[in-house]
Scaffold this motif. Structure first.
Motif, mmCIF file in Angstrom:
data_model
loop_
_atom_site.group_PDB
_atom_site.id
_atom_site.type_symbol
_atom_site.label_atom_id
_atom_site.label_comp_id
_atom_site.label_asym_id
_atom_site.label_seq_id
_atom_site.Cartn_x
_atom_site.Cartn_y
_atom_site.Cartn_z
ATOM 1 N N PHE A 118 0.389 -1.502 -0.019
ATOM 2 C CA PHE A 118 -0.222 -0.392 -0.003
ATOM 3 C C PHE A 118 1.110 1.620 0.185
ATOM 4 O O PHE A 118 0.590 2.117 -0.524
ATOM 5 C CB PHE A 118 -1.146 -0.788 1.013
ATOM 6 C CG PHE A 118 -2.354 -1.153 1.181
ATOM 7 C CD1 PHE A 118 -2.959 -1.175 -0.050
ATOM 8 C CD2 PHE A 118 -1.867 -2.013 1.565
ATOM 9 C CE1 PHE A 118 -3.871 -1.560 -0.570
ATOM 10 C CE2 PHE A 118 -3.022 -3.573 1.028
ATOM 11 C CZ PHE A 118 -3.889 -3.162 0.283
ATOM 12 N N SER A 119 1.905 1.272 0.539
ATOM 13 C CA SER A 119 3.049 2.552 0.652
ATOM 14 C C SER A 119 3.172 2.381 -0.942
ATOM 15 O O SER A 119 3.344 3.926 -1.497
ATOM 16 C CB SER A 119 4.175 2.260 1.140
ATOM 17 O OG SER A 119 5.042 1.301 1.408
ATOM 18 N N SER A 120 3.619 1.520 -1.275
ATOM 19 C CA SER A 120 4.489 1.219 -2.512
ATOM 20 C C SER A 120 3.459 2.595 -3.760
ATOM 21 O O SER A 120 3.072 3.093 -4.643
ATOM 22 C CB SER A 120 4.777 0.174 -3.348
ATOM 23 O OG SER A 120 6.371 -0.427 -2.878
ATOM 24 N N LEU A 164 6.563 -14.168 -6.700
ATOM 25 C CA LEU A 164 5.607 -13.142 -5.150
ATOM 26 C C LEU A 164 6.478 -11.571 -5.783
ATOM 27 O O LEU A 164 5.290 -11.489 -5.561
ATOM 28 C CB LEU A 164 5.966 -14.093 -4.292
ATOM 29 C CG LEU A 164 5.769 -14.773 -3.974
ATOM 30 C CD1 LEU A 164 6.001 -15.260 -2.113
ATOM 31 C CD2 LEU A 164 4.558 -15.204 -3.563
ATOM 32 N N LEU A 165 7.024 -11.422 -6.348
ATOM 33 C CA LEU A 165 7.424 -10.472 -6.463
ATOM 34 C C LEU A 165 7.009 -9.939 -7.912
ATOM 35 O O LEU A 165 6.487 -8.337 -7.971
ATOM 36 C CB LEU A 165 9.009 -10.177 -6.764
ATOM 37 C CG LEU A 165 9.977 -10.506 -5.390
ATOM 38 C CD1 LEU A 165 11.672 -10.181 -5.493
ATOM 39 C CD2 LEU A 165 9.994 -9.360 -4.939
ATOM 40 N N LEU A 166 6.625 -10.635 -8.887
ATOM 41 C CA LEU A 166 5.844 -9.799 -10.334
ATOM 42 C C LEU A 166 4.185 -9.974 -9.750
ATOM 43 O O LEU A 166 3.595 -8.929 -9.786
ATOM 44 C CB LEU A 166 5.734 -11.705 -10.722
ATOM 45 C CG LEU A 166 4.881 -11.177 -12.041
ATOM 46 C CD1 LEU A 166 5.572 -10.148 -13.144
ATOM 47 C CD2 LEU A 166 4.856 -12.618 -13.239
ATOM 48 N N LEU A 167 3.599 -10.554 -8.950
ATOM 49 C CA LEU A 167 2.596 -10.333 -8.370
ATOM 50 C C LEU A 167 1.872 -8.871 -7.755
ATOM 51 O O LEU A 167 1.383 -8.323 -8.049
ATOM 52 C CB LEU A 167 1.663 -11.758 -7.100
ATOM 53 C CG LEU A 167 0.515 -11.353 -6.332
ATOM 54 C CD1 LEU A 167 0.112 -11.314 -7.493
ATOM 55 C CD2 LEU A 167 0.539 -12.327 -5.022
ATOM 56 N N ILE A 175 -0.002 -5.810 -8.729
ATOM 57 C CA ILE A 175 -0.897 -4.921 -8.124
ATOM 58 C C ILE A 175 -0.942 -3.260 -8.609
ATOM 59 O O ILE A 175 -1.307 -2.425 -8.931
ATOM 60 C CB ILE A 175 -0.897 -4.990 -6.487
ATOM 61 C CG1 ILE A 175 -1.248 -6.779 -6.753
ATOM 62 C CG2 ILE A 175 -1.613 -4.623 -5.644
ATOM 63 C CD1 ILE A 175 -0.859 -7.142 -4.737
ATOM 64 N N GLN A 176 0.994 -2.750 -8.304
ATOM 65 C CA GLN A 176 1.429 -1.436 -8.637
ATOM 66 C C GLN A 176 0.730 -1.008 -9.923
ATOM 67 O O GLN A 176 0.451 0.116 -10.462
ATOM 68 C CB GLN A 176 2.731 -1.829 -8.159
ATOM 69 C CG GLN A 176 3.015 -2.069 -7.546
ATOM 70 C CD GLN A 176 2.189 -1.473 -5.912
ATOM 71 O OE1 GLN A 176 1.733 -0.104 -5.956
ATOM 72 N NE2 GLN A 176 1.874 -1.936 -4.824
ATOM 73 N N ILE A 177 1.038 -1.640 -11.231
ATOM 74 C CA ILE A 177 0.559 -1.871 -12.751
ATOM 75 C C ILE A 177 -0.684 -1.266 -12.716
ATOM 76 O O ILE A 177 -1.197 -0.397 -13.389
ATOM 77 C CB ILE A 177 0.934 -2.761 -13.121
ATOM 78 C CG1 ILE A 177 2.363 -2.969 -13.355
ATOM 79 C CG2 ILE A 177 0.318 -2.278 -14.968
ATOM 80 C CD1 ILE A 177 3.357 -3.759 -14.538
ATOM 81 N N GLN A 178 -1.810 -2.230 -11.530
ATOM 82 C CA GLN A 178 -2.703 -2.287 -11.805
ATOM 83 C C GLN A 178 -3.845 -0.721 -11.633
ATOM 84 O O GLN A 178 -4.522 -0.413 -11.778
ATOM 85 C CB GLN A 178 -3.680 -3.248 -11.427
ATOM 86 C CG GLN A 178 -3.890 -4.400 -11.800
ATOM 87 C CD GLN A 178 -4.573 -5.243 -10.837
ATOM 88 O OE1 GLN A 178 -4.926 -5.832 -9.725
ATOM 89 N NE2 GLN A 178 -4.236 -6.488 -11.471
ATOM 90 N N LEU A 179 -2.704 -0.053 -10.264
ATOM 91 C CA LEU A 179 -3.114 0.757 -9.503
ATOM 92 C C LEU A 179 -2.943 1.878 -10.144
ATOM 93 O O LEU A 179 -3.622 2.821 -10.379
ATOM 94 C CB LEU A 179 -1.621 1.137 -8.182
ATOM 95 C CG LEU A 179 -2.867 2.009 -8.080
ATOM 96 C CD1 LEU A 179 -3.556 2.510 -6.726
ATOM 97 C CD2 LEU A 179 -0.955 2.993 -7.235
#
Length: 179
Positions: A47-49, A116-119, A123-127
């Protein structure tokens, strides 16, 4: 088997995947943190990212806030844990947010597992796409995150292209159904 703890589920999938692929686990490193500590670090960094990426273009769009909130819902976050996730999002928006140190700790906690890093990157890309576009500042923020997590610029660009193509395909399907 379903779990109420999404992070625990991710760890379980990861351990199962590791054994399926014939890899050995370094249980000494896994034992350094409790499940609660790993979950807290995952949520904080996620969430901070998100906050960092959302603020990259200078302003946080309502769609980006809605995405973060929806993701909290998806993870079943409520009460104090949700408040911590919201505080992490706000902290990520600050100009002095220590992105690299937060990501480095997260990467160590994941024991450098690319899946896990890809997941996390997805998430960051979706945001970044939550407001319907990916501008140069968001792209730069994603590249910064990817670099710290060990992804090359080419790997990130390929992932972005794949997500863009998938979104376009999905939009075409919706237009055909409505037509």
């Amino acid at each position: 088997m379903l779990t109420k703890n999404p992070f625990g589920g991710l760890i379980g999938m990861w351990i199962g995947h590791t054994f399926d692929r014939g890899r050995s686990l370094n249980f000494d490193r896994l034992g350094q943190h409790s499940d609660e500590e790993r979950q807290a670090e995952f949520l904080y960094c996620t969430f901070s990212s998100m906050g960092f990426v959302a603020k990259a273009d200078g302003q946080v769009a309502p769609e980006e806030i809605a995405f973060a909130s929806a993701y909290m819902d998806k993870l079943g976050l409520s009460g104090t844990i949700r408040e911590h996730a919201q505080a992490a999002f706000r902290k990520g928006k600050m100009a002095d947010f220590p992105l690299e140190s937060a990501l480095s700790a997260f990467k160590r906690n994941c024991i450098n597992r690319k899946d896990l890093l890809l997941l996390f990157m997805e998430i960051q890309i979706q945001l970044a796409f939550a407001d319907g576009q990916l501008d140069q500042y968001e792209r730069k923020a994603l590249h910064r995150i990817a670099r710290v997590l060990g992804f090359s610029a080419i790997e990130l660009d390929q992932l972005l292209e794949m997500i863009i193509a998938g979104a376009q395909f999905h939009q075409q399907g919706q237009h055909q159904q409505s037509g």
